[in-house]
Design an enzyme around this catalytic site. Structure first.
Site, PDB file in Angstrom:
ATOM      1  N   HIS A  73     -58.370   0.109 -32.942  1.00 30.01           N
ATOM      2  CA  HIS A  73     -58.216  -0.015 -31.492  1.00 30.01           C
ATOM      3  C   HIS A  73     -56.748  -0.105 -31.106  1.00 30.01           C
ATOM      4  O   HIS A  73     -56.026  -0.966 -31.608  1.00 30.01           O
ATOM      5  CB  HIS A  73     -58.959  -1.271 -31.015  1.00 30.01           C
ATOM      6  N   HIS A  97     -59.364   3.625 -19.925  1.00 28.62           N
ATOM      7  CA  HIS A  97     -60.614   3.726 -20.670  1.00 28.62           C
ATOM      8  C   HIS A  97     -61.588   4.710 -20.040  1.00 28.62           C
ATOM      9  O   HIS A  97     -62.465   5.241 -20.714  1.00 28.62           O
ATOM     10  CB  HIS A  97     -61.279   2.351 -20.781  1.00 28.62           C
ATOM     11  N   ARG A 170     -43.810  -1.525 -11.589  1.00 25.15           N
ATOM     12  CA  ARG A 170     -44.216  -1.790 -12.980  1.00 25.15           C
ATOM     13  C   ARG A 170     -45.089  -3.033 -12.998  1.00 25.15           C
ATOM     14  O   ARG A 170     -44.608  -4.152 -12.929  1.00 25.15           O
ATOM     15  CB  ARG A 170     -42.979  -1.991 -13.878  1.00 25.15           C
ATOM     16  N   CYS A 221     -36.854  -0.477 -16.192  1.00 24.30           N
ATOM     17  CA  CYS A 221     -37.922  -0.687 -17.167  1.00 24.30           C
ATOM     18  C   CYS A 221     -37.418  -0.298 -18.551  1.00 24.30           C
ATOM     19  O   CYS A 221     -36.658   0.668 -18.699  1.00 24.30           O
ATOM     20  CB  CYS A 221     -39.134   0.162 -16.793  1.00 24.30           C
ATOM     21  N   TYR A 358     -41.816  -4.884 -26.078  1.00 25.11           N
ATOM     22  CA  TYR A 358     -40.444  -4.816 -25.574  1.00 25.11           C
ATOM     23  C   TYR A 358     -39.434  -5.240 -26.631  1.00 25.11           C
ATOM     24  O   TYR A 358     -38.588  -6.104 -26.405  1.00 25.11           O
ATOM     25  CB  TYR A 358     -40.302  -5.654 -24.296  1.00 25.11           C
TER      26      TYR A 358
END
Length: 508
Positions: A73, A97, A170, A221, A358
């Site tokens: 997964h 999904h 974001r 970002c 991150y």
């Protein structure tokens, strides 16, 4: 279930489990008809919550054994939160999904159907994103749930300040609906403080008790320009272009002032980090969180804000209303929105986004070998620039003097100022220096520079590769290519920005 799938399961288990026997008998068929599969109640499914009993879930009235999928997964073992129950409440959080590809994967693990009396969901599962605000239709949407989007790059350099509605979005979780009149910021006290209870501040308290401070700061970002890394090799993450970066004037109170009011001082012992906890959360109660160093938080020079205004207006819902953290010069992920609690600690935030996301890695590290504890969390971002006009693949027409105009932005983290942007119109053979515009500021520099170059094109030129690279006041320069800085999360891409265009010489 396709016959090939049976190779994924232990044959002994197939031979001894009645469910598997029934499925195996139908394996020669391309699809197993639902009426031929065993029926189960929700109570039956609840008995399968761990690998020793097999892990079952339900979706759309069908039953799936996902035991052998857990390790595959992409979201890790968070799928186990649905073990023994329905997938719908969890999948509602992530619209990715709802795709044909994901459904095909799930169908491979089907072992039965819910009995007719159990097919109706026991409760109404509402969409947790139904309260999200409306957004400007011009934004390029990278994901709807949670909402993540960037403006067209050419609009970024129309003005030094990015309008609120065009500022990149974001979000990691649904946007919370917070009543500003009932809002309270909770700040933990230092160990041993006379006041044992945490400091609690309403929005009115913050505005009345502390002096307002303003700072113009660019937020970026960590995944800005990730699409260029995807072109080298696919990574995990949103496919951001060059516009996951924006600049605003933020107003609020200094974090330093609030921490001092709570009883902290610069020399309070054993405190290394300030943790921020957001009010956005998933259905399990998991909240977004991040942290910065205590030293940065207490620094007057670093101007860390608890912001309640953006470009002269109250914070928009998408940008953290009613209160957010602004940490100038630091990756966007640490600028926690919808701030609810501040914790000063010897440890970093335990949040997933601080500990297991991150972070940058060697290009050879993959998902089988990655160890997130081996790399520090991203804080200051490296020097960056990009071309916003013309757009890649555009046909450009020289003006009457045979010149074209190239525009873009440049920025460097940690308070470093952009001092030069070099631009090449011939793929890097020769370079010209662009004109820079921005705000003059004493001390550390938190905002980008907008750059512009008007240059001549040779008459014979029909195709051009335009490149830009920025230099900051520490003489940090962007690397020349993406491949050596590629990483499995697609973060920290600050290679030279390249675009290819064609030239319409006939109009000249």
């Amino acid at each position: 279930m396709p016959g090939a799938l049976l190779t994924r399961f232990d044959q002994t288990f197939i031979d001894t489990d009645p469910t598997r026997q029934k499925v195996a008998q139908a394996e020669s068929k391309e699809d197993v008809p639902s009426y031929s599969l065993p029926q189960y109640t929700r109570e039956d499914v609840k008995k399968h919550k761990n690998p020793s009993d097999r892990i079952w879930v339900t979706y759309a009235g069908e039953v799936f054994d996902i035991t052998d999928f857990v390790d595959l997964h992409p979201g890790g073992n968070r799928i186990l939160l649905a073990a023994g129950g329905a997938l719908e409440p969890f999948w509602a959080l992530y619209g990715v999904h709802k795709s044909e590809h994901v459904m095909e994967i799930l169908q491979e693990y089907k072992v039965g159907v819910l009995s007719p009396e159990d097919k109706e969901e026991p409760c109404d599962v509402s969409d947790p994103y139904s309260g999200d605000p409306s957004r400007h239709p011009i934004l390029k949407v990278n994901s709807q749930k949670p909402f993540n989007a960037e403006p067209p790059p050419e609009l970024l350099t129309d003005s030094f300040i990015t309008p609120n509605e065009l500022f990149f979005k974001r979000n990691h979780l649904p946007v919370p609906n917070i009543n500003p009149d009932k809002f309270q910021l909770v700040v933990d006290r230092p160990p041993g403080a006379k006041q044992g209870k945490p400091l609690k501040l309403s929005l009115k308290d913050l505005k009345a008790k502390f002096a307002q401070h303003e700072v113009t700061a660019t937020l970026q970002c960590a995944g800005n320009r990730r699409s260029e890394m995807n072109a080298i090799k696919q990574v995990k993450g949103l496919d951001w272009g060059t516009a996951a970066i924006s600049t605003a004037r933020w107003a609020g109170v200094r974090l330093r002032d609030v921490l001092l009011d709570a009883g902290y001082t610069e020399d309070t012992p054993n405190l290394l980090h300030v943790q921020f906890e957001g009010l956005d959360q998933d259905i399990t109660g998991t909240k977004y969180g991040a942290s910065i160093s205590f030293k940065r938080a207490m620094s007057k020079d670093h101007e860390v804000l608890l912001a309640y205004e953006m470009n002269g207006e109250e914070l928009p819902k998408d940008h953290g209303f009613p209160l957010r953290v602004i940490v100038p010069g630091v990756v966007g992920a640490r600028n926690v929105k919808w701030l609810g609690r501040i914790i000063v600690s010897a440890e970093e935030s335990p949040s997933h986004w601080q500990q297991n996301d991150y972070k940058g890695f060697n290009p050879n590290v993959d998902w089988d070998t990655v160890d997130f504890s081996s790399s520090p969390a991203i804080q200051d971002l490296p020097v960056q620039s990009a071309i916003t006009e013309p757009r890649p693949g555009e046909k450009i027409t020289p003006n009457h003097d045979g010149n074209v105009t190239i525009k873009g932005y440049a920025w460097s983290g940690g308070g470093k100022e952009i001092v030069r942007v070099d631009v090449s119109l011939d793929g890097g053979k020769t370079w010209k220096v662009a004109e820079l515009t921005g705000e003059e500021k004493e001390g550390l520099a938190w905002a980008w520079k907008i750059w512009r170059l008007e240059a001549a094109i040779p008459v014979e030129c029909n195709e051009m590769t335009i490149i830009c690279k920025a230099v900051d006041n520490n003489y940090n320069v962007q690397p020349d290519s993406v491949a050596p800085i590629w990483n499995l999360r697609g973060v920290l891409n600050n290679a030279w920005h390249r675009i290819s265009v064609t030239v319409d010489q006939d109009e000249h």
